[in-house]
Design an enzyme around this catalytic site. Structure first.
Site, mmCIF file in Angstrom:
data_model
loop_
_atom_site.group_PDB
_atom_site.id
_atom_site.type_symbol
_atom_site.label_atom_id
_atom_site.label_comp_id
_atom_site.label_asym_id
_atom_site.label_seq_id
_atom_site.Cartn_x
_atom_site.Cartn_y
_atom_site.Cartn_z
ATOM 1 N N ASN A 57 -21.274 27.315 -28.158
ATOM 2 C CA ASN A 57 -20.081 28.432 -28.809
ATOM 3 C C ASN A 57 -21.119 28.508 -29.811
ATOM 4 O O ASN A 57 -21.342 29.867 -30.691
ATOM 5 C CB ASN A 57 -19.137 28.879 -29.282
ATOM 6 C CG ASN A 57 -18.153 29.161 -27.982
ATOM 7 O OD1 ASN A 57 -18.568 29.758 -27.015
ATOM 8 N ND2 ASN A 57 -16.927 28.075 -28.149
ATOM 9 N N ASP B 190 -16.895 22.540 -26.709
ATOM 10 C CA ASP B 190 -18.183 23.332 -28.124
ATOM 11 C C ASP B 190 -17.115 23.833 -28.779
ATOM 12 O O ASP B 190 -16.795 25.117 -28.823
ATOM 13 C CB ASP B 190 -19.259 24.079 -26.917
ATOM 14 C CG ASP B 190 -18.441 25.611 -26.568
ATOM 15 O OD1 ASP B 190 -19.213 26.058 -26.430
ATOM 16 O OD2 ASP B 190 -17.822 25.797 -26.047
ATOM 17 N N ASP C 157 -11.403 25.779 -28.005
ATOM 18 C CA ASP C 157 -11.717 24.450 -27.423
ATOM 19 C C ASP C 157 -10.489 23.827 -28.543
ATOM 20 O O ASP C 157 -10.298 22.985 -27.638
ATOM 21 C CB ASP C 157 -13.144 24.011 -27.567
ATOM 22 C CG ASP C 157 -14.090 24.794 -26.805
ATOM 23 O OD1 ASP C 157 -14.717 26.084 -26.940
ATOM 24 O OD2 ASP C 157 -14.164 24.656 -25.915
ATOM 25 N N HIS D 47 -8.909 30.591 -23.052
ATOM 26 C CA HIS D 47 -9.668 29.928 -21.665
ATOM 27 C C HIS D 47 -9.567 28.765 -21.626
ATOM 28 O O HIS D 47 -9.085 28.371 -20.726
ATOM 29 C CB HIS D 47 -11.023 30.337 -22.590
ATOM 30 C CG HIS D 47 -11.703 31.661 -22.183
ATOM 31 N ND1 HIS D 47 -11.403 32.926 -21.503
ATOM 32 C CD2 HIS D 47 -12.466 32.692 -23.336
ATOM 33 C CE1 HIS D 47 -12.155 33.689 -21.707
ATOM 34 N NE2 HIS D 47 -12.260 33.622 -23.231
ATOM 35 N N ASP D 48 -9.395 27.974 -23.304
ATOM 36 C CA ASP D 48 -10.329 26.789 -22.644
ATOM 37 C C ASP D 48 -8.562 25.653 -22.393
ATOM 38 O O ASP D 48 -8.472 24.718 -21.246
ATOM 39 C CB ASP D 48 -10.957 25.457 -23.823
ATOM 40 C CG ASP D 48 -12.449 26.645 -23.598
ATOM 41 O OD1 ASP D 48 -12.881 26.428 -25.032
ATOM 42 O OD2 ASP D 48 -12.619 26.360 -22.636
ATOM 43 N N THR E 45 -15.011 21.773 -21.527
ATOM 44 C CA THR E 45 -14.907 23.625 -21.527
ATOM 45 C C THR E 45 -15.686 24.204 -22.474
ATOM 46 O O THR E 45 -15.810 25.271 -22.958
ATOM 47 C CB THR E 45 -13.663 23.276 -22.662
ATOM 48 O OG1 THR E 45 -13.906 22.683 -23.812
ATOM 49 C CG2 THR E 45 -12.713 22.990 -21.920
ATOM 50 N N PHE F 20 -19.675 33.164 -19.743
ATOM 51 C CA PHE F 20 -20.907 32.592 -21.230
ATOM 52 C C PHE F 20 -20.681 30.806 -21.079
ATOM 53 O O PHE F 20 -22.210 30.302 -20.589
ATOM 54 C CB PHE F 20 -20.243 32.545 -22.475
ATOM 55 C CG PHE F 20 -21.185 31.669 -23.224
ATOM 56 C CD1 PHE F 20 -20.340 30.037 -24.262
ATOM 57 C CD2 PHE F 20 -21.455 32.657 -24.159
ATOM 58 C CE1 PHE F 20 -21.271 29.886 -25.297
ATOM 59 C CE2 PHE F 20 -22.779 31.656 -25.200
ATOM 60 C CZ PHE F 20 -21.871 30.622 -25.547
ATOM 61 N N ASN F 21 -19.928 30.405 -20.111
ATOM 62 C CA ASN F 21 -20.456 28.698 -19.864
ATOM 63 C C ASN F 21 -21.203 28.583 -19.133
ATOM 64 O O ASN F 21 -22.231 27.660 -19.289
ATOM 65 C CB ASN F 21 -19.023 28.226 -19.400
ATOM 66 C CG ASN F 21 -17.862 27.800 -21.120
ATOM 67 O OD1 ASN F 21 -18.576 28.043 -22.085
ATOM 68 N ND2 ASN F 21 -16.780 27.756 -20.721
HETATM 69 O O1 RIB Z 1 -16.121 32.940 -21.523
HETATM 70 C C1 RIB Z 1 -15.234 31.294 -22.355
HETATM 71 C C2 RIB Z 1 -15.532 30.317 -22.919
HETATM 72 O O2 RIB Z 1 -17.333 30.158 -23.189
HETATM 73 C C3 RIB Z 1 -14.817 29.387 -23.379
HETATM 74 O O3 RIB Z 1 -15.319 28.180 -23.049
HETATM 75 C C4 RIB Z 1 -15.950 29.522 -25.284
HETATM 76 O O4 RIB Z 1 -14.955 28.437 -25.461
HETATM 77 C C5 RIB Z 1 -17.350 29.034 -24.754
HETATM 78 O O5 RIB Z 1 -17.490 28.160 -24.585
HETATM 79 CA CA CA Z 2 -14.906 26.669 -24.453
#
Ligand code: RIB
Ligand code: CA
Length: 313
Positions: free
Chosen positions: A38, A9, A14, A238-239, A123, A164-165
Site C-alpha cells: 500500500n 502492508d 491491515d 479486506h484484510d 494481507t 492489488f496484492n
Molecule cells: O486489494 C485489497 C488489498 O490490497 C488489501 O490487502 C489492501 O490492504 C491492499 O493491500
Molecule cells: Ca493489505
C-alpha cells in the site's frame, strides 16, 4: 490457540487485521512482518508500529521485509491509503519498536522453533512469503497453512482482472499458490460482501475508547477514498477477513478449486484464474472464500477493537 504470523502492508484494513489478530482470544500472534505494498516498506513498517502503539500491543515483534516485489517495479496505493499509508487520524511518535532481524529470517526462526505448526496470514503482496519458501524450504513443515487476503474469483481492483496484492507481485503469488502448502484465498469476491458502511463505523466509534476513535477515523478516510475511486457506499474490509477465517471457519465459507496466477498477460497480469467449476481438469491447490457471515465478521472486528481499547474516554 492458533499461532499466527501476520504479514502486512498497513494500510487501513491491515490496521484492523493487526487488532483482530492481536486481540482475539483464539489466536497467539507471534509476529507482525511488513512488506512494501500500500505504501513503501518504511511507511508500512512505521504504520505497523503506530497501530501497535495506539492499541497497546506490546511483546509482538515487528520485522520489516521486502521493499519491492521479486521482479517488478514497486507500486503503491496512495490513492486509497494516502501518502502516509494510514492517512486520517494523527499519530504521535510510536513507542513500539522494530526488530533488527529482517522479516524472512524472523519468520524462519519462529517456524523452526515452534512446537506446533504456525498459520501464516499474508494481507499484502506475497513477496516475503515467496522469499521465505524459496530461501528456506526447511520451514515448510513449520507452516500449518497460509490464509491470505488477495486475488478474486471475479473482477479486480487494480486492473480489470487483478487484485492489488497479487498484481503488485504476481511471481510471488505464483510461488505461494504453487507451493503445495495448504493455501486459502480470501479474495475480493468475498471481501466486497463486507462493506464498512456508516452504521459499521458508528458501531466501532460507539466502543468509546481512544483506539476505537482511531479505527473509526481510519475507516472514515478509507470510506471516502473508496467512494471517490470506486463509487462504493462503503469500503470493503479486506484484510481482517483472512484473520477471521483463521478464528472461525464458519465466518468465511470456502470451496476447493484450482487457482493459477497470470504472470504474462498484457491486460490480465496478476489475475487469479479460479476454476470454480473444474472445467480445466487441473488439481485443486487452494481453498477459495465464497461466502461470508457478515454480521459475525463485523462482530469479531468490533469485539477486537473493544478488547484492545486502552482507556475509556
Ligand atoms: O486489494 C485489497 C488489498 O490490497 C488489501 O490487502 C489492501 O490492504 C491492499 O493491500
Ligand atoms: Ca493489505
Amino acid at each position: 490457540m492458533v499461532a499466527v504470523i501476520l504479514d502486512c502492508d498497513p494500510g487501513h484494513d491491515d490496521a484492523l487485521a493487526i487488532l483482530l489478530a492481536a486481540a482475539d482470544p483464539s489466536l497467539d500472534l507471534l509476529a507482525i512482518t511488513t512488506v512494501a505494498g500500500n505504501q513503501t516498506l518504511d511507511k508500512c513498517t512505521l504504520n505497523a508500529r503506530r497501530v501497535c502503539t495506539v492499541a497497546g500491543i506490546t511483546g509482538v515483534p515487528i520485522a520489516a521485509g521486502a521493499d519491492r516485489p521479486l521482479r517488478r517495479p514497486r507500486r503503491v496505493a496512495a490513492h486509497i491509503h494516502g501518502e502516509s499509508g494510514l492517512d486520517g487520524p494523527a499519530f504521535g511518535e510510536p513507542t513500539v519498536g522494530v526488530s533488527d532481524e529482517p522479516a524472512v529470517e524472523l519468520m524462519r526462526g519462529l517456524l523452526l522453533d515452534r512446537p506446533e505448526p504456525v498459520t501464516l496470514v499474508p494481507t499484502g503482496p506475497l513477496t516475503n512469503i515467496a522469499t521465505l519458501l524459496d530461501r528456506y524450504p526447511e520451514v515448510r513443515e513449520g507452516i500449518a497453512e497460509i490464509v491470505l487476503m488477495g486475488g478474486s474469483t471475479g473482477r479486480g481492483n487494480t486492473s480489470p482482472y487483478a487484485e492489488f496484492n497479487i498484481a503488485v507481485d504476481p511471481e510471488a503469488a505464483e510461488i505461494v499458490f504453487g507451493s503445495g502448502l495448504d493455501v486459502t484465498m480470501v479474495g475480493l469476491n468475498a471481501t466486497h460482501q463486507a462493506l464498512v458502511t456508516p452504521d459499521v463505523v458508528a458501531r466501532i466509534r460507539a466502543v468509546g475508547t481512544d483506539v476505537a476513535d482511531v479505527c473509526a477515523d481510519l475507516m472514515t478516510f478509507y470510506a471516502a477514498a473508496y467512494e471517490r475511486v470506486y463509487g462504493l457506499p462503503g469500503p470493503p474490509l479486506h484484510d481482517p477477513m483472512a484473520v477471521a477465517r483463521v478464528i472461525d471457519r464458519s465466518v468465511v465459507g470456502c470451496v476447493p478449486a484450482p487457482v493459477r496466477v497470470e504472470t504474462a498477460g498484457t491486460y490480465t497480469s496478476g489475475a487469479t484464474a479460479v476454476d470454480l467449476h473444474h472445467v480445466t481438469g487441473e488439481p485443486d491447490n487452494a481453498l477459495v472464500a465464497v461466502d461470508v457471515d457478515v454480521r459475525r465478521y463485523f462482530d469479531l472486528v468490533v469485539e477486537a477493537v473493544t478488547r484492545v481499547g486502552l482507556t475509556q474516554r
